[in-house]
Write a protein that holds these residues in place. Structure first.
Motif, short mmCIF file in Angstrom:
data_model
loop_
_atom_site.label_atom_id
_atom_site.label_comp_id
_atom_site.label_asym_id
_atom_site.label_seq_id
_atom_site.Cartn_x
_atom_site.Cartn_y
_atom_site.Cartn_z
N ILE A 38 0.78 -1.22 -0.23
CA ILE A 38 0.08 -0.03 -0.04
C ILE A 38 0.88 1.18 0.02
CG2 ILE A 38 -1.51 1.30 1.21
CD1 ILE A 38 -2.81 -1.36 -0.10
N VAL A 39 1.88 1.30 0.87
CA VAL A 39 2.70 2.40 0.94
C VAL A 39 3.29 2.77 -0.32
CG1 VAL A 39 4.71 3.51 2.02
CG2 VAL A 39 2.88 2.34 3.45
N THR A 40 4.17 1.66 -0.96
CA THR A 40 4.73 1.76 -2.01
C THR A 40 3.97 2.16 -2.98
OG1 THR A 40 5.00 -0.39 -2.71
CG2 THR A 40 6.66 0.55 -1.56
N GLU A 41 2.70 1.69 -3.54
CA GLU A 41 1.70 1.76 -4.33
C GLU A 41 1.09 3.19 -4.35
OE1 GLU A 41 -0.84 -0.29 -7.62
OE2 GLU A 41 1.18 -0.11 -6.80
N ASN A 42 1.07 3.74 -3.24
CA ASN A 42 0.67 5.16 -3.14
C ASN A 42 1.91 5.99 -4.03
OD1 ASN A 42 -2.07 5.50 -1.90
ND2 ASN A 42 -1.06 5.13 -0.18
N GLN A 43 3.08 5.87 -3.43
CA GLN A 43 4.06 6.62 -4.12
C GLN A 43 4.14 6.48 -5.81
OE1 GLN A 43 5.87 8.73 -2.31
NE2 GLN A 43 6.42 9.45 -4.33
N ARG A 44 3.90 5.23 -6.01
CA ARG A 44 3.88 4.78 -7.40
C ARG A 44 2.66 5.67 -8.38
NH1 ARG A 44 5.87 -0.19 -5.84
NH2 ARG A 44 3.65 -0.91 -5.35
N VAL A 45 1.48 5.91 -7.60
CA VAL A 45 0.61 6.52 -8.43
C VAL A 45 0.97 7.93 -8.48
CG1 VAL A 45 -1.79 7.43 -7.99
CG2 VAL A 45 -1.41 5.20 -7.50
N LEU A 46 1.61 8.44 -7.38
CA LEU A 46 2.31 10.21 -7.29
C LEU A 46 3.29 10.16 -8.34
CD1 LEU A 46 2.33 10.90 -3.56
CD2 LEU A 46 0.55 11.49 -5.22
N ASP A 47 4.07 9.09 -8.49
CA ASP A 47 5.19 9.33 -9.56
C ASP A 47 4.84 8.92 -10.89
OD1 ASP A 47 7.14 9.51 -7.28
OD2 ASP A 47 7.72 7.19 -7.42
N THR A 48 3.81 8.17 -11.09
CA THR A 48 3.09 8.13 -12.43
C THR A 48 2.53 9.13 -13.10
OG1 THR A 48 2.90 5.65 -12.12
CG2 THR A 48 1.31 6.84 -13.82
N VAL A 49 1.69 10.18 -12.08
CA VAL A 49 1.16 11.19 -12.52
C VAL A 49 2.30 12.33 -12.59
CG1 VAL A 49 -0.35 13.22 -11.75
CG2 VAL A 49 -1.07 10.77 -11.22
N GLN A 50 3.17 12.35 -11.86
CA GLN A 50 4.41 13.39 -12.12
C GLN A 50 5.19 12.93 -13.34
OE1 GLN A 50 4.83 16.20 -10.86
NE2 GLN A 50 6.84 16.57 -11.74
N THR A 51 5.37 11.83 -13.93
CA THR A 51 6.24 11.39 -15.10
C THR A 51 5.43 11.65 -16.12
OG1 THR A 51 7.19 9.62 -13.59
CG2 THR A 51 7.22 9.19 -15.95
N LEU A 52 3.98 11.40 -16.25
CA LEU A 52 3.31 11.75 -17.33
C LEU A 52 3.52 13.33 -17.55
CD1 LEU A 52 -0.05 9.61 -16.67
CD2 LEU A 52 1.45 9.42 -18.63
N ARG A 53 3.34 13.93 -16.61
CA ARG A 53 3.32 15.39 -16.81
C ARG A 53 4.83 15.84 -17.39
NH1 ARG A 53 0.11 16.62 -11.14
NH2 ARG A 53 -1.82 16.80 -12.17
N THR A 54 5.98 15.37 -17.00
CA THR A 54 7.19 15.83 -17.21
C THR A 54 7.89 15.00 -18.41
OG1 THR A 54 8.03 14.31 -15.37
CG2 THR A 54 7.53 16.51 -14.88
N SER A 55 7.52 13.87 -18.52
CA SER A 55 8.19 13.08 -19.54
C SER A 55 7.35 12.20 -20.61
CB SER A 55 9.09 11.79 -18.74
OG SER A 55 9.94 12.46 -17.77
N GLY A 56 6.18 12.28 -20.25
CA GLY A 56 5.08 11.28 -21.20
C GLY A 56 4.80 10.02 -20.70
N PRO A 57 3.93 9.37 -21.56
CA PRO A 57 3.42 7.87 -21.38
C PRO A 57 4.43 7.01 -21.47
CG PRO A 57 2.54 8.71 -23.15
CD PRO A 57 3.28 9.72 -22.60
N ARG A 58 5.38 7.42 -22.24
CA ARG A 58 6.41 6.01 -22.57
C ARG A 58 7.40 5.97 -21.30
NH1 ARG A 58 7.07 4.65 -27.80
NH2 ARG A 58 5.75 5.52 -29.13
N ALA A 59 7.35 6.74 -20.30
CA ALA A 59 8.34 6.72 -19.28
C ALA A 59 7.46 6.20 -18.05
CB ALA A 59 8.78 8.19 -18.93
N ILE A 60 6.61 5.61 -18.30
CA ILE A 60 5.78 5.15 -16.96
C ILE A 60 5.77 3.35 -17.03
CG2 ILE A 60 3.95 7.01 -16.88
CD1 ILE A 60 1.98 5.21 -17.74
N GLY A 61 6.34 2.96 -17.82
CA GLY A 61 6.37 1.45 -18.02
C GLY A 61 7.14 0.72 -16.65
N ALA A 62 8.15 1.38 -15.96
CA ALA A 62 8.79 0.66 -15.06
C ALA A 62 7.73 0.74 -13.62
CB ALA A 62 9.91 1.27 -14.59
N LEU A 63 7.23 1.80 -13.59
CA LEU A 63 6.15 1.92 -12.31
C LEU A 63 5.04 0.83 -12.85
CD1 LEU A 63 6.00 5.75 -12.69
CD2 LEU A 63 6.77 4.72 -10.49
N LEU A 64 4.45 0.68 -13.83
CA LEU A 64 3.33 -0.41 -14.04
C LEU A 64 4.02 -1.81 -13.77
CD1 LEU A 64 1.97 0.78 -17.47
CD2 LEU A 64 1.17 1.23 -15.26
#
Length: 396
Positions: free
Chosen positions: A283-309
């Motif tokens: 739960i703790v790390t998944e919460n952080q992954r959600v925040l990181d995914t949103v930030q990554t989409l904004r800064t680097s685009g969808p191709r950069a979220i694969g490792a988070l998935l």
């Protein structure tokens, strides 16, 4: 072969009861891009509404009764509005009506509870349902029923609730009328969905933000790989996971696991037994992954979220232990066939996985997964792309 039209099916089903259609509504299922089991821990989630929808055709009646029927159970269920309070909430999930009907009837009950409406003054209705949201696939067919019902009755009864309030009604129906201990993510996604965007939801404050995904512009598609392994959230492992989360928060001295950060995990490892610790760590790390995914989409685009998935799936497989061999195979095969990232989606114990893939590679990835399932002796999966779509609405 022509695909069934669920809107027409709902209308025809209502007409078969001898009722005249007065309004038509629909609400979508949802795919959760990332953020699993975080919702009932007051955390963050990032779902979007799917093109698949549950449709309801509505006819008014003047006898103060509700009658519901669906294409997957042709036997109507009829109750007096005044009797809903005697049906719900359920006791240990023991339904006095067929379980599917507890969803729409539970919504009617929860609407009355939320508004303190006088049942004697509410208009009766026939409601006929048809859907192309896959059932048991982790795509929230339940929230689609709830959203369509809540939207229809909210207008019919003149209750004036907004979309967030209707999502809360849907969650109460699922928790108390159906007996499934789910959070509010599914209902919020179904009510608030927007085309080409996902809903970044804080499940504590219920604040939302629509975030552009940019998949199409990047030449990417999101592939749903339904394992056809069915699950039910009102029983078994889902409730056990929720109890583990509550235990972890209690031992850690916080109201909810939302209140822990990754930096707290060392202390958690000292205080918690192994199983509870791993549940908390997810739960703790998944919460952080959600925040990181949103930030990554904004800064680097969808191709950069694969490792988070990918990391999300590993966490659900190993720490939360809600995956099954079919889901693991779908994820591993998709990544091996070139997917940017993949993870199971939904509550687990079956259902679907998702893979972010090059649009040009959709067919190749799908064939690879189908071939792997055949080789493993698994039943054939159902694989299809999805695009973010609109939330609950009136269609006619």
């Amino acid at each position: 072969m022509t695909e069934p039209d669920p809107r027409a099916e709902a209308r025809d089903l209502l007409t078969s009861l001898g009722s005249a259609v007065s309004s038509e509504w629909s609400a979508p299922g949802r795919v959760n891009l990332i953020g699993e089991h975080t919702d009932y821990n007051d955390g963050f989630v990032f779902p979007f509404a799917t093109p698949h929808r549950t449709h309801v055709a509505v006819a008014t009646r003047d006898d103060g009764r509700l009658r519901v029927i669906s294409t997957f159970d042709a036997v109507p269920v009829e109750v007096a509005i005044a009797d809903l309070d005697a049906l719900f909430p359920t006791v240990d999930g023991d339904h006095a009506v067929p379980e599917w009907s507890a969803y729409p009837l539970g919504v009617a009950w929860a609407l009355i509870q939320a508004t303190e409406a006088d049942p004697a003054k509410l208009t009766g209705a026939d409601l006929a349902f048809a859907s192309d949201v896959p059932v048991g696939a982790g795509l929230s067919s339940s929230a689609a029923i709830e959203g369509a019902t809540a939207s229809a009755l909210n207008e019919l009864w003149g209750l004036g609730l907004d979309r967030v309030a209707l999502a809360q009604v849907g969650r109460r129906a699922e928790n108390e009328a159906v007996g499934a201990p789910t959070g509010i993510m599914d209902q919020m996604a179904s009510m608030l969905g927007e085309p080409d965007a996902a809903t970044f939801l804080d499940c504590r404050s219920l604040q939302t933000e629509e975030v552009d995904l940019g998949f199409a512009a990047a030449g990417l598609s999101l592939l749903v790989m339904d394992t056809n392994v069915k699950h039910a959230h009102s029983t078994g492992g889902y409730g056990e996971r929720r109890a583990s989360c509550e235990k972890g928060a209690r031992v850690m001295g916080v109201p909810m696991l939302r209140d822990l950060a990754v930096a707290d995990l060392d202390r958690a490892a000292e205080l918690l037994d192994d199983v509870t610790f791993r549940r908390v760590r997810h739960i703790v790390t998944e919460n952080q992954r959600v925040l990181d995914t949103v930030q990554t989409l904004r800064t680097s685009g969808p191709r950069a979220i694969g490792a988070l998935l990918d990391a999300s799936h590993v966490s659900m497989r190993d720490d939360f232990e809600i995956s099954v061999p079919e889901l693991d195979l779908a994820v591993e095969t998709a990544v091996g066939a070139g997917a940017i990232g993949a993870r199971m989606t939904g509550g687990g114990f079956g259902g679907a996985a998702i893979a972010l893939v090059e649009t040009a590679s959709v067919e190749a990835v799908a064939r690879a997964v189908e071939k792997a399932f055949t080789a493993a002796g698994f039943a054939a999966p159902t694989i299809f792309p999805v695009t973010p779509s609109a939330g609950a609405r009136r269609d006619g």
